[in-house]
Structure formats: C-alpha cells, structure tokens
Design an enzyme around this catalytic site. Sequence first.
Site, PDB file in Angstrom:
ATOM      1  N   ASN A   9       0.830  -1.207   0.000  1.00 33.95           N
ATOM      2  CA  ASN A   9       0.000   0.000   0.000  1.00 33.95           C
ATOM      3  C   ASN A   9       0.869   1.264   0.000  1.00 33.95           C
ATOM      4  OD1 ASN A   9      -2.295   1.578  -0.008  1.00 33.95           O
ATOM      5  ND2 ASN A   9      -2.656   1.418   2.196  1.00 33.95           N
ATOM      6  N   GLU A  35       1.120  -2.952  -5.245  1.00 29.98           N
ATOM      7  CA  GLU A  35       0.689  -1.580  -4.929  1.00 29.98           C
ATOM      8  C   GLU A  35       1.877  -0.742  -4.461  1.00 29.98           C
ATOM      9  OE1 GLU A  35      -3.373   0.609  -3.361  1.00 29.98           O
ATOM     10  OE2 GLU A  35      -2.902  -1.386  -2.573  1.00 29.98           O
ATOM     11  N   ASP A 203      -2.008  -9.942  -4.478  1.00 29.03           N
ATOM     12  CA  ASP A 203      -3.295  -9.467  -3.987  1.00 29.03           C
ATOM     13  C   ASP A 203      -4.313  -9.716  -5.091  1.00 29.03           C
ATOM     14  OD1 ASP A 203      -5.510  -8.096  -3.132  1.00 29.03           O
ATOM     15  OD2 ASP A 203      -4.542  -6.126  -3.034  1.00 29.03           O
ATOM     16  N   ASP A 299      -2.166  -2.087   5.259  1.00 30.79           N
ATOM     17  CA  ASP A 299      -3.461  -2.673   5.614  1.00 30.79           C
ATOM     18  C   ASP A 299      -3.510  -4.162   5.253  1.00 30.79           C
ATOM     19  OD1 ASP A 299      -3.378  -1.969   2.918  1.00 30.79           O
ATOM     20  OD2 ASP A 299      -5.423  -1.184   2.847  1.00 30.79           O
TER      21      ASP A 299
END
Length: 309
Positions: A9, A35, A203, A299
Amino acid sequence: MKIISWNVNGIRAVEKKGFIDWVSASDADVICIQETKAHQGQLSPLLVNPPVGLKLKENYPSPLSKEALEMTERGEYHPFESLSTQNSEQKPGFESETVSGTEAGNPTYYSYWSSAKRPGYSGTAIYCKTKPDAVETMGIPKFDDEGRVTLVKYGTTTIISAYFPNSQEGGARLGYKLDFCKAMKEFCDKLVSQGYNIVLCGDYNIAHKPIDLANPKSNEKNAGYLPEERDWMEFFTTHGYCDTFRKFCQDSGQYTWWSYRFKAREKNIGWRIDYHCVNNSFADNVISSTILPSVMGSDHCPIQLHIED
C-alpha cells in the site's frame, strides 16, 4: 526456496516504517510486492537494492512488528550492527532492473519494477536474491499500463507478482477485473503448457469462500466478494491451480487484509485476499504456505511460501 508476497500500500510510505530492515531480516529468496505506487526513479538507493540477510541484534524486536514500529516512531530502532549498501550500481536491460552488489560489504537484492503510467497508482515489483533467467510483464498493454504484473523465471519455475484490479464500489471496474482474471488464467495456462511451473503470488482482491472473510453475508454485494469474482476464483482453483494456504489450513479467522477503520485489525475483522497459487502438478513441491499477521506497516500483511525448487 522462500517466497514472500505483500501488498505494501505504497512502498515509499512503508519504507519510513522499517521496510528495508524487514526485507533484509526476512532473508527470502524472492519477495513479490504489490501496490508500490511509485516509479523506480522516485526510490532511494537502499529501497532499490536492500541488503540481503543481515542478522538482527540478539533479543531485538523483529522489523515491522508492533514494538519495532513504536521504537521507529521514537527514532530508537536500530536492529543491525551496520547497514551499508550505498554502492549498488544500476545497469541497462529490463526497464527497472538493478544489480545486486557486494562492494559495500553486504550482498544486495536485485529488483524489478513495473509501474503504472498514472502517478502514485498500482504497480508491482520483485526482489530477488539470485539473478533470474528472465524478467517479463504480462505483455497486454491495458494491464501493463497499470503495472499489474511483474514476473521472473528460474529454470522451469515462473514466479508472478500480480496486483488484481479492485472491482470498486457498485462494480464500476468489474468488467476490467474479470478481463484481467480471464487473461491471467490464459497466461498461466500457456506457461504451464510450455513446461513451466507457476507460482502466482499477490493481492487477488477476491475473498474466495465464506471462511475467507469475517462477515460474508453483509459483504455479498461488495467489491472483492461479488458473485462473479468468487465464481472466477472457484473456476481457477478447480481447473488446474491450487490455493496453497488451504492445502495446509482450513481454519477460519485467517486474514491478510483489514480495514483501517473501526480497529478492524485489532479485532481481526478481515479478509483473506492475498494468495500463493500454484499449478496442481507443482503442488507437491509446496512445503508450507503461511500468513504473517504480526508484520505491520500496511493494511495487508505478507504471506509466505516455501517450495522445493
């Protein structure tokens, strides 16, 4: 071979929390990142070439543990005797290839980056302890333009870092998501037909079954648990590929993502949306597949795979 996958993230944000220390202490052979939200030119030299296998001081908190983050915020976290890898050099080749150097006293990871055209969005990367035989992307412009895939090949093993699209509220990008899923299945099938074994890390932005999220009923119309997404995951895992975590663990309450809201991680109200999947004929080579929920900084938490290579 130890393979770790993690949606960070934002790699520049997690760097400030101790990511480089964590990479080095992990001593993983391959680390797949999703990400990244950055282009390589925006990254520090240490983030591009983290040191390999530095040893923690005795009885010291592990990097990115809750205690380590608290120490980092106070400027008190110094887990290694030394950290000196500033002399790593960059070489031409794959757009974002960097070379692992030993001139500063420590070997460093090779790294490979696929970034989105849109700044601060999406992106994947792979850190490798040993130089791979080949580095590629998916080769499909509408997915490569968002940096959705980076892959490396070692002999007959292909390791893919994939960031599956989020279908978004109201299914706004569901079509794009399903196009990616279909293309990924075809992409993996082609590699398997060519004699490669597949490790599809990343992910997936899909909770497969009710056991894979804390509140399945209330999320049936939400992104990541839409019927179309679950149907694709079911198709994928019944047509040639194995969810390695469920090969070893059928327990509930095993999650890899938690909302930042409502103390969801503290209460373990989460989703399992990060996976290591392999082709069925390679499943017997999987030694273990685990979740690392004690690693903070995003997260998501990392997931870890051990395979016989």
